[in-house]
Scaffold this motif. Structure first.
Motif, PDB file in Angstrom:
ATOM      1  N   THR A 265       0.832  -1.203   0.000  1.00  0.00           N
ATOM      2  CA  THR A 265       0.000   0.000   0.000  1.00  0.00           C
ATOM      3  C   THR A 265       0.863   1.248   0.000  1.00  0.00           C
ATOM      4  O   THR A 265       0.585   2.222  -0.720  1.00  0.00           O
ATOM      5  CB  THR A 265      -0.938   0.013   1.219  1.00  0.00           C
ATOM      6  N   ALA A 287      -5.164   5.710 -10.265  1.00  0.00           N
ATOM      7  CA  ALA A 287      -5.571   4.583  -9.424  1.00  0.00           C
ATOM      8  C   ALA A 287      -5.307   3.265 -10.138  1.00  0.00           C
ATOM      9  O   ALA A 287      -4.793   2.307  -9.547  1.00  0.00           O
ATOM     10  CB  ALA A 287      -7.038   4.701  -9.041  1.00  0.00           C
ATOM     11  N   PHE A 292      -4.710   0.443  -7.290  1.00  0.00           N
ATOM     12  CA  PHE A 292      -5.917   0.592  -6.485  1.00  0.00           C
ATOM     13  C   PHE A 292      -7.114   0.276  -7.372  1.00  0.00           C
ATOM     14  O   PHE A 292      -7.180   0.705  -8.523  1.00  0.00           O
ATOM     15  CB  PHE A 292      -6.029   2.009  -5.916  1.00  0.00           C
ATOM     16  N   SER A 297     -10.865   4.165  -3.754  1.00  0.00           N
ATOM     17  CA  SER A 297      -9.882   3.492  -2.909  1.00  0.00           C
ATOM     18  C   SER A 297      -8.623   4.337  -2.770  1.00  0.00           C
ATOM     19  O   SER A 297      -8.068   4.469  -1.675  1.00  0.00           O
ATOM     20  CB  SER A 297      -9.539   2.123  -3.491  1.00  0.00           C
ATOM     21  N   LEU A 298      -8.159   4.926  -3.867  1.00  0.00           N
ATOM     22  CA  LEU A 298      -6.990   5.797  -3.822  1.00  0.00           C
ATOM     23  C   LEU A 298      -7.255   6.988  -2.910  1.00  0.00           C
ATOM     24  O   LEU A 298      -6.410   7.345  -2.079  1.00  0.00           O
ATOM     25  CB  LEU A 298      -6.629   6.280  -5.226  1.00  0.00           C
ATOM     26  N   HIS A 301      -7.146   5.873   0.791  1.00  0.00           N
ATOM     27  CA  HIS A 301      -5.791   5.565   1.274  1.00  0.00           C
ATOM     28  C   HIS A 301      -4.948   6.836   1.389  1.00  0.00           C
ATOM     29  O   HIS A 301      -4.179   6.989   2.355  1.00  0.00           O
ATOM     30  CB  HIS A 301      -5.117   4.564   0.344  1.00  0.00           C
TER      31      HIS A 301
END
Length: 339
Positions: A265, A287, A292, A297-298, A301
């Protein structure tokens, strides 16, 4: 290596060398910030302008006394002899610290945190120091929220770091915060050090170095970096390394200091930040490039890591004006801005 002359707008960093200073760590700020193409001006001072003894068999002479601290945008306090790391400040040190202007960014390395704590500057704040010193530090400064398991902590205008090499990490972090990853990565290459070790990454506490003949995960880590766009799993990584899941996970953590999933990650976020700074790809495209599953999701995070959305990060650090990052500081990366 020839250094680029400092710029007119160079940010002044003053390094305070105290009695018993460690020579290696004393030179970190000059070496790292001095490699940033003239963006920083470096001065080294002592509490009285006189030579200061080191913890080795020599003294170091400086060109500046404590008055230099009045002009600093950032003050760096390198570590010094542990026998001198007490819960109180000597009058000369206290007088020197009193010259630092309010709002000046403070950076400590290893036992340098003892000075900040003794001055009351860490009360109620998160901080770190070398893990060996943790219990001693806690006894002296119970009001400080000590976390001895990280490489460095950025609490806005005060940054503390662990021993030796983590001083390089925190200086690179400051450069990254001030000028973006492209500049920090360039400096890291010049200094021949890793460009990024997450501040939350554990200090390497009693992690054995693998024997030269032992099978390592290094090749698999490089393979993963070359294939970040793929939905890599622990099974994929272990399969590439030709190890069982349990063996791979154990060996990976022993070599890197964290789990494969967390490391992966971090690498994806690092690549995403680089693309946000240096490309015009959309957040969805980035992404996909870094693995990702979705832009959401990007965003999640990135916000969890540094407290900003991708577009806000891009507005701060996108490379323009002849290829130089125009931003100073990203929201949520700490309020460590150029002053």
């Amino acid at each position: 290596m020839t250094r680029v002359p400092q710029r007119e707008s160079a940010h002044r960093i003053v390094v305070l060398a105290l009695d018993g200073v460690y020579p290696f760590e004393l030179g970190i700020a000059n070496r790292v910030f001095g490699s940033a193409d003239g963006r920083y001006e470096l001065l080294t001072c002592t509490v009285d302008g006189r030579p200061v003894r080191t913890d080795a068999d020599f003294e170091i002479a400086v060109d500046h006394g404590p008055e230099a601290l009045r002009t600093a945008g950032t003050v760096v306090i390198p570590p010094f002899d542990l026998a001198l790391a007490t819960g109180e400040l000597s009058d000369p040190v206290a007088d020197a610290l009193a010259m630092i202007r309010p709002g000046t960014r403070l950076v400590s390395i290893c036992t340098g945190a003892f000075v900040l704590a003794a001055a009351g500057l860490l009360d109620g704040r998160p901080a770190t120091t070398h893990w060996v010193l943790a219990e001693h530090f806690r006894r002296l400064f119970p009001r400080v929220r000590l976390d001895p398991g990280v490489l460095f902590i950025d609490d806005g205008d005060v940054l503390t770091s662990a021993g030796a090499a983590s001083g390089v990490d925190v200086c690179l972090h400051v450069i990254r915060t001030d000028h973006g990853s492209a500049v920090a990565n360039h400096v890291a290459r010049l200094c021949v050090v890793p460009p990024w070790r997450e501040g939350g990454q554990a200090q390497y506490i009693e992690h054995p170095v693998p024997e030269p003949t032992a099978v390592t995960t290094a090749a698999t880590r490089q393979w993963a970096l070359d294939h970040l766009h793929l939905p890599l799993t622990l099974t994929d990584l272990a399969g590439h390394a030709q190890m069982s899941l349990r063996t791979f996970a154990r060996r990976f953590r022993g070599e890197v200091g964290e789990s494969p999933g967390r490391w992966l990650t971090q690498q994806r976020l690092s690549r995403a930040r680089q693309l946000l700074e240096t490309s015009d790809l959309s957040v969805d495209q980035i992404a996909g490039h870094v693995g990702f599953t979705t832009a959401t999701s990007l965003r999640q995070h990135l916000h969890a890591a540094i407290g900003v959305a991708p577009l806000a990060y891009r507005r701060t650090f996108h490379a323009t004006r002849g290829g130089e990052p125009v931003g100073r500081s990203a929201e949520g990366c700490g309020d460590a801005v150029m002053r």
